[in-house]
Each structure stands twice: as structure tokens, then as C-alpha cells.
Enzyme design. Sequence first.
Site, short mmCIF file in Angstrom:
data_model
loop_
_atom_site.label_atom_id
_atom_site.label_comp_id
_atom_site.label_asym_id
_atom_site.label_seq_id
_atom_site.Cartn_x
_atom_site.Cartn_y
_atom_site.Cartn_z
N LYS A 12 1.20 -2.97 10.49
CA LYS A 12 0.04 -3.13 9.61
C LYS A 12 0.49 -3.15 8.15
CE LYS A 12 -4.34 -0.76 8.72
NZ LYS A 12 -4.21 -0.86 7.28
N LYS A 17 6.62 -1.29 6.08
CA LYS A 17 7.41 -2.24 6.87
C LYS A 17 8.58 -2.79 6.06
CE LYS A 17 4.94 -5.70 7.80
NZ LYS A 17 3.83 -5.11 7.16
N LYS A 43 3.20 -12.69 0.05
CA LYS A 43 3.38 -11.86 -1.17
C LYS A 43 4.83 -11.92 -1.65
CE LYS A 43 2.07 -7.67 0.10
NZ LYS A 43 1.89 -7.83 1.56
#
Lengths: 293, 451
Positions: A12, A17, A43
Site C-alpha cells: 500500500k 515500500k 511519482k
Amino acid sequence: MSKRKQIAIYGKGGIGKSTTTSNLSAALSDLNYSVMQIGCDPKNDSTTTLRKGKPIPTVMDTVRSGSNKLDNLVFEGYNGVHCVEAGGPEPGVGCAGRGIIAAIELLDNNGIIDDIDPDIVIYDVLGDVVCGGFAIPIRQGIAEQVYTVTSSDYMAIYAVNNLFKGILKYSGSGGALLGGIIGNSISKISQKEMITDFSEKTETNVIEFVPRSSTVTKCELDGVTTIEGAPDSEQAEVYRQLARNVINNKDSYIPKPFEAQDLADWAASWINNLLKEEKIEHDGIRSGSGEGI
Amino acid sequence: MVENNLETAKETAVTDPSIHVIEAPRYSCALAGVYGTVLGLYDAVPLLHSGAGCGVGQLFGLLYGGGQNAGGDFGGTATPCSCLVEEHVIFGGENKLGNLVDSSIDLLNAELFVVISGCVPSLIGDDVDAVVGEFKDKAPVLHINAPGFKANSYEGYELFFEGLADQLLTEKPVKKGKVNILGVVPYQHIFWKGELKAIKDLLASIEIDANIIFTEYDTLEKLNDIPAAEYNVVVSPWNGHRAAKKLEDKFGTPFISFPGVPVGPKQTSEFLRELSKALNTYSDKVEKVIGKEERRSYRLLEYPGDAIILVRPHSYFAVAADSSTAVSLTKFLTNEIGYLPDIIQITDNPPEEFREAIVREITENLETGYSPDIIFEVDSHKIRENFKDRPFLFLFGSSLEGPIAMSDFGALSVTVAFPSYNRMVLVDNYVGYDGGARLVEHVVTTFAGPL
């Protein structure tokens, strides 16, 4: 290494991450592996801590400029880690999923990964598997092992469960299988227990627990990984252990995801436990985790 | 509970052709419907915001299928298109569309520009309204969101009118005796051009001023005049109903609907009577027109009498056509020629709520003791199967049946419905007092001669 190891890391958004992936890449490079990290997120901030906080041009920037020059897609980061950012559209326009597909096709069709020939390729993929585009790294012929980063938050586990559904779907047609769960931001025993129980119920395994740590935050603010910024810290050792586990992990699982309502019921019982634990802590009684900030 | 869900799912699979595989449906997608509709307006430019194939596909799939017609000034390969490629899928196609609208307005001498958004911009969420909004001061420009997957081409016609009502039309003082004609869908109804003109001329004979919107110049004026109508007249059992409802909601214009275009003297006289009564203009004058026209047209129908009665009397016939065409032709052939309706296949997938009325319109208005099988079917394979081993001698269908009608079904055929690749249609149509006679010409021609 005889065969290139290709893994994808999902989880998520905001769960840590990219932090985990970059530290994993840095730790693997310290173990003398040649590593390529491919950020699959519009991003394009997957590899910044490997590059002292400096962003790099993305594969999609190259596509957009109409340039045929494909020699400026891979940038060197900490300890020779090869950094690539797929990139994508501005927020709110276009289709980021198609962007990921196009970027991976471009890298693949032009032999860019083969030319560099890294020992390990790590795909760091945006959030949930919201559409087919973000499932590309787990489909046939790309990554062979998937790791998923999660905290003990229900929504993070919910996202993991969705990812498991994606893996299950493609498992019959040569898609990637699960390598394991990476538990992140762990500060309490019960959080570990909850993630462990989830892995047991879904017939998977937890490959490493990464504790919550202010060292990570501090290093990120300095634009570096913990491996680079605080190599002697306990946290850096955790990432190195994670790296060794990933290298040695030859197991792959077809997960058994929960049905949505079953997951909610399962989570409800655990959340009660966590709340009880917090209450005990609040009342001045220490929890038994012994771990924490 | 689970069983119930399964039951529901099974029923849906049977009744909804959009979710199971079918062979050669006789309509296209939402984008195609809006595209054909805009091409039906003279001096209006469709601007496709889509991949390049969408327009070219419709040139072959919709325009040629609609009576072997090209697309006119701004149709076919002359249609401006943003020709979206992968770059636009990823980064959005708004800039390219902006340039396309800008240059189209500069280059093309037209009255109206209609941006039609297809699948790609709808999937990726392009803000097309915002792009189009920037040009509203420069020219009349509309945006119709019509992703192909959302609806079929018949519904595309409704989408156009809904968008038109919301974006262009404003309230107008009502003009007595003025009506709009809705429900004839350009290209999908292969006789659209001739039918609209015939209806206009018919209504002019009883002093009703029909705005047929399509196939005429001064398009912008015609469109702006839509809210000035006293009535919207819908000549289809389901097409144009949503458009009429929208205009009623927005401008308070009441609508009257007929189950199809009027074919032959009986339907035409009823059409004129009912409409003039609704408009409060029914009078001896209307009856005088009806009387004169009936006398003339029935005298005309004496001529094919021998051919029909001596060579093919009381023949069974079959139909595979859109609802409107199927209803009108079946009634005419049965009630005025004395033919026997064997099987009627409705091919335009009318929404569930209109189906019962369509069946009733056919069965309750036939002046014969014989009742046809009526089947709603869009799958061309199943349509062929349904026609096997039946007694019919004539088949009124499309070019999908025409070439095999004799070999497979032993029937003579006339192409009357989409697709019509084997019949070019420019002015031909079966509307009005002469329309019935024209259909008889085409029927008799299939078996007359050769020497």
C-alpha cells in the site's frame, strides 16, 4: 549468480515500500551483487535515496520527448546500484497503468536490462494492484518472485490480500509467485503476531520484520538510505539480514487470499487485541514487545 | 441466496446480448451513433477524440452499411480526429484535442462542431468539457461523451440530443403548428434521408411545419428552433424517446409517439389524423387531403394487383429489421397487400421496457387471423437459424440475409434494414401514400420477368 533474480515489491502507498526497497538494493550491493532498481510509480521517487535525494529523468520523460536516445534511462546510485524510474503522467491526467506497461516494454524490447546484465532486478511498484498496468511486473516473464511490504494496519493488509488475488490470478499462466511478506514499522509483539497469523491463514510466510525506527527517517531526510547513512546501526543490520534472506529464499508460494468479508472478520478480532494492548500501555503497563522506537 | 444470484445471472446472460458473444450485430457503438447523427446534420463537423481506427471503422461499419453512403463533407476520411496513440493514453490527450478543435474551427467552414469522446479519453479521464469550454466563444461547439463500450449506436442518437439540450439549446417562444421529428436515426435507419423529407412533405400538406433537423442546411438555426416546437413527434417505438423526454423535461415540450414511420395509406392517414388532433388542427381540410390522397394511392395500387394476386397471392413473409421498420412494414404488407406475417425478428435490441409495446403493436393491429412469431434477436447466426424451415416466400431483411435468402430459405428478398451493403439508398423510402406503392414495386420486381 548464474541466473538473474528478478523480484517485484508491492504494498500500500506510504507503507515504506520504496524505503525498504532502496535499503534492500543498497544492502545487496554491499554484498557485492550487481543490482538494478526500477521504480514503477508515476511519482518517480523510488530511487531518490540511492541518489542522494536527486531525482532522475524517467523512461516516460524519454517517451514523451519523442527522443530515440535510450542511453540516458539508467543512472548510477549508491555503490553502483543501477537506478531506473518508469515515471508517468501528472496527477489527475492520463493513465499511469499504461505508463508502467509502456516503460517496461521499452526496457525489455531494447535490451536495456540485458546490456547491463545485473544479478538482481527489483521492481518497486506503486500501491495496490489497481489495474492491469500495475500487474505487469508479476505477469509472465518479468519478475519471478513478489515481496509485499505491510504494516499491521488493516488497509495495508487489505492491499496485500488484493495483491495475493492478483498473484493467484496469474499463477496459472507463468506469472510471479510470492516470495514472502516483509512486516514493516513494527513496534509491538502483537503487530508481529497479527502479520504472522495473516501469513499462516493465507499459506504464505514472513521473510523479515523491520522495526519502526527514527534512524530511517533521519537518513531519508538526509537523502540517503540507512545502509549508506547509518551503516553501523541496528536498523542497517536488519536490512542486510533482509537482503541475505531474499538471496537465499528459493521458496515461492501461491497465496490463498481471504474473501473480503472473511478478511474483515479476521481483522476485527486482531484489532481488538491491538487496542487492548495500547490501552494497557496507556495505563502505564509496558507491553512485552521490548521493541520500539 | 446464492442460488438466487445464480438465477439472476443466468437470466441476464440470456436476455442481454451485450455480455455474450454474438455474430454480426446490426448496430455499432455509442461513438458511432453520435458520429452518424452529427453527419446527418449539414455543415456540422464531428471531431472524434479517439484512436484513428474509430472513424475509419465507422466509415465501413456504419456509413457504408447504412445504404452504401459516404459521410459527406466532414465524414469518412475527412473527419477531424485526435488520433490518440500510446503517448496520449499515458499523459492524457487534452492538449492534442485542444489543437484539433482550434485548427478545425479555423480551417473548416461549418456551423457547428461536435467533439465526440470515445473509449480512450473516457478510460483515462480526459477533462474534455474543460477543453471544449475554451472554444465556446469562438464557435458553437458541443461535447458528447460517447465511449463505445457504454452504449450502442441507437443510444448514441439519444446521447447527441441530451448533450445538445444541455449545452446549446435555450428556451424559445412556442410556434403554433411547428413540430420536431425524432426517432429516425441517420444511417442506422437506412431510408433516413428519404423518410424525413417524406414526413416533412406529408405534414406540409396539412399545414404542419416539421423541423426534420437532419438533411437540410441552416443547421444551427434548425437546432436552435427545436425548443420552439409545439410538439415533438417520435416515429419509432423506442428511438428518440429519451431525446423527447429530455426536451420535455427541459423545455416542457410534450411529445407524441408513433410506433414507426407511416407506410402506405392506412398508417399515413392515421398518422395525419392523430397528429392534427394532438395539435388541435384536425378539420375537414385534413380529411379532404386524406380523402384525395387515399383515392389517388389506392387507384395506383390497382396496377400491381394482377402481379400480386395471380403470381404471389397471400404469401408468407419474414422480417429481420429494426423495430421501427419491422412494425411499419409488417402492418402494411399484412393489412394492405394481404400477405401473411410468418416470423418477425427485431434486430435493434430495444430496451426491455419497450418490448412488450412493440409486440403488441404488431399483433394487435394486424387485420388477419394469422399471428407471427416475434423474436428479439441480434445474433446473425441465430437469426439465420430462426429462419430455417419456415414457409415464408419473401424476406425483408438486410444484406446479411439478402444474398442467401433463396439458397438457404427459398425466399425472395428485399433489403430494408441495416446493414445495407447490397442496396444504395439516397431518396428511396416507404413513407406516406406513395411509400406503400414503392414497397410494392420492390416486392413485385423480385419475381417479375425476366422477359
